[in-house]
Design an enzyme around this catalytic site. Structure first.
Site, PDB file in Angstrom:
ATOM      1  N   GLU A   1      12.822  -9.401   1.238  1.00  0.00           N
ATOM      2  CA  GLU A   1      12.139  -8.293   1.811  1.00  0.00           C
ATOM      3  C   GLU A   1      12.859  -7.108   1.291  1.00  0.00           C
ATOM      4  OE1 GLU A   1      12.124  -8.014   5.816  1.00  0.00           O
ATOM      5  OE2 GLU A   1      10.655  -6.804   6.225  1.00  0.00           O
TER       6      GLU A   1
ATOM      7  N   ARG B   1      13.634   3.992  12.141  1.00  0.00           N
ATOM      8  CA  ARG B   1      12.436   5.009  12.164  1.00  0.00           C
ATOM      9  C   ARG B   1      11.394   4.639  13.488  1.00  0.00           C
ATOM     10  NH1 ARG B   1       9.424   4.763   6.545  1.00  0.00           N
ATOM     11  NH2 ARG B   1       8.276   6.305   7.440  1.00  0.00           N
TER      12      ARG B   1
ATOM     13  N   ARG C   1       8.031   0.089  13.323  1.00  0.00           N
ATOM     14  CA  ARG C   1       8.335  -0.311  11.941  1.00  0.00           C
ATOM     15  C   ARG C   1       9.611  -1.374  12.003  1.00  0.00           C
ATOM     16  NH1 ARG C   1       5.794   3.113   8.164  1.00  0.00           N
ATOM     17  NH2 ARG C   1       5.344   5.082   9.424  1.00  0.00           N
TER      18      ARG C   1
ATOM     19  N   ALA D   1       3.354  -0.914   4.785  1.00  0.00           N
ATOM     20  CA  ALA D   1       2.832  -0.952   6.009  1.00  0.00           C
ATOM     21  C   ALA D   1       2.333  -2.360   6.662  1.00  0.00           C
ATOM     22  CB  ALA D   1       1.407   0.004   6.170  1.00  0.00           C
TER      23      ALA D   1
ATOM     24  N   HIS E   1       4.473  -4.715   9.180  1.00  0.00           N
ATOM     25  CA  HIS E   1       4.582  -4.773  10.488  1.00  0.00           C
ATOM     26  C   HIS E   1       3.101  -5.181  11.130  1.00  0.00           C
ATOM     27  CE1 HIS E   1       7.705  -1.847   9.191  1.00  0.00           C
ATOM     28  NE2 HIS E   1       6.643  -1.054   8.707  1.00  0.00           N
TER      29      HIS E   1
ATOM     30  N   ARG F   1       4.057  11.090  -1.870  1.00  0.00           N
ATOM     31  CA  ARG F   1       3.968  10.808  -0.481  1.00  0.00           C
ATOM     32  C   ARG F   1       5.596  11.062   0.022  1.00  0.00           C
ATOM     33  NH1 ARG F   1       4.978   4.597   0.979  1.00  0.00           N
ATOM     34  NH2 ARG F   1       4.175   5.107   2.912  1.00  0.00           N
TER      35      ARG F   1
ATOM     36  N   ASN G   1       8.186  -5.858  -1.135  1.00  0.00           N
ATOM     37  CA  ASN G   1       8.079  -4.486  -0.237  1.00  0.00           C
ATOM     38  C   ASN G   1       6.366  -4.557   0.097  1.00  0.00           C
ATOM     39  OD1 ASN G   1       7.740  -2.243   1.159  1.00  0.00           O
ATOM     40  ND2 ASN G   1       9.160  -1.054  -0.450  1.00  0.00           N
TER      41      ASN G   1
ATOM     42  N   ASP H   1       1.975 -15.936   6.044  1.00  0.00           N
ATOM     43  CA  ASP H   1       1.453 -17.265   5.964  1.00  0.00           C
ATOM     44  C   ASP H   1       1.547 -17.726   4.474  1.00  0.00           C
ATOM     45  OD1 ASP H   1       1.367 -17.782   8.591  1.00  0.00           O
ATOM     46  OD2 ASP H   1      -1.009 -17.655   8.743  1.00  0.00           O
TER      47      ASP H   1
ATOM     48  N   PRO I   1       0.738  -1.193   0.007  1.00  0.00           N
ATOM     49  CA  PRO I   1      -0.067  -0.039   0.100  1.00  0.00           C
ATOM     50  C   PRO I   1       0.719   1.360  -0.090  1.00  0.00           C
ATOM     51  CG  PRO I   1       0.009  -0.871   2.202  1.00  0.00           C
ATOM     52  CD  PRO I   1       0.597  -2.221   1.183  1.00  0.00           C
ATOM     53  N   ASN I   2       0.274   2.436  -0.703  1.00  0.00           N
ATOM     54  CA  ASN I   2       0.793   3.695  -0.733  1.00  0.00           C
ATOM     55  C   ASN I   2       2.251   3.747  -1.586  1.00  0.00           C
ATOM     56  OD1 ASN I   2      -1.124   4.722   0.819  1.00  0.00           O
ATOM     57  ND2 ASN I   2      -0.238   3.717   2.636  1.00  0.00           N
TER      58      ASN I   2
ATOM     59  N   TYR J   1      10.951   8.946   1.001  1.00  0.00           N
ATOM     60  CA  TYR J   1      11.015   8.253  -0.166  1.00  0.00           C
ATOM     61  C   TYR J   1      11.380   8.677  -1.228  1.00  0.00           C
ATOM     62  CZ  TYR J   1       7.925   5.737   3.234  1.00  0.00           C
ATOM     63  OH  TYR J   1       7.341   5.001   4.379  1.00  0.00           O
TER      64      TYR J   1
ATOM     65  N   HIS K   1      12.707  -2.569   1.821  1.00  0.00           N
ATOM     66  CA  HIS K   1      12.051  -1.265   2.027  1.00  0.00           C
ATOM     67  C   HIS K   1      12.953  -0.155   1.554  1.00  0.00           C
ATOM     68  CE1 HIS K   1       9.412  -3.524   4.709  1.00  0.00           C
ATOM     69  NE2 HIS K   1      10.315  -4.216   4.898  1.00  0.00           N
TER      70      HIS K   1
END
Ligand code: DQA
Length: 141
Positions: free
Chosen positions: A97, A106, A110, A76, A79, A17, A73, A86, A9-10, A22, A99
């Site tokens: 993973e 941060r 997070r 949100a 977390h 943003r 990635n 799963d 998301p986002n 970012y 980020h």
């Protein structure tokens, strides 16, 4: 080698943003960077983005038997999401993973990553380059 890059998301709001965190480059620029990295690695890549947890779970499930590596990635959902953890465990596809920011530098919330438990490596705080690092890792196996 077939890779799947999943963004949560986002991340479609990149360039708009919190630019101080970012960066100014938009989501299309991230996709172009991933595509170019795949060409350099002589790999195929599919890129998927959703703001919805269940859609991300469906995307991981649909990759079963079709993909050699997943770069994710989860944004949100990193977390919070046991469901994404799963799903990654269910398909047993090697995963990394990523980020854009250094999540350990941060807010405390997070620092927790459920998804990390199903990932071979985490690349956090390297901006777009983290995606390339993850893709290179998966292609080097
Ligand atoms: C992020 C870090 C997450 O904590 C945040 O919720 C995001 C983006 C990153 O790429 O730095 O949306 O995953």
């Amino acid at each position: 080698m077939k890779l799947l890059v999943i963004n949560g998301p986002n991340l479609n709001m990149l360039g708009i943003r919190e630019k101080e965190l970012y960066g100014a480059k938009d989501y299309a620029a991230l996709c172009a960077f991933i595509q170019q990295t795949a060409e350099e690695l002589q790999a195929e890549v599919d890129i998927y983005q959703s703001n919805h947890e269940g859609d991300l779970v469906d995307c991981i499930q649909n990759a079963y038997g079709k993909v050699d590596g997943i770069v994710i990635n989860p944004a949100a959902y990193t977390h919070t999401s046991v469901a994404i953890l799963d799903a990654l465990k269910a398909v047993s596809i090697p995963a990394c993973e990523v980020h854009l920011t250094d999540v350990n530098a941060r807010e405390d919330f997070r620092k927790i990553s459920y998804v990390r438990l199903a990932c071979e490596k985490t690349f956090s705080g390297y901006g777009f380059e983290g995606y390339a690092m993850a893709m290179r890792h998966l292609c080097s196996k």
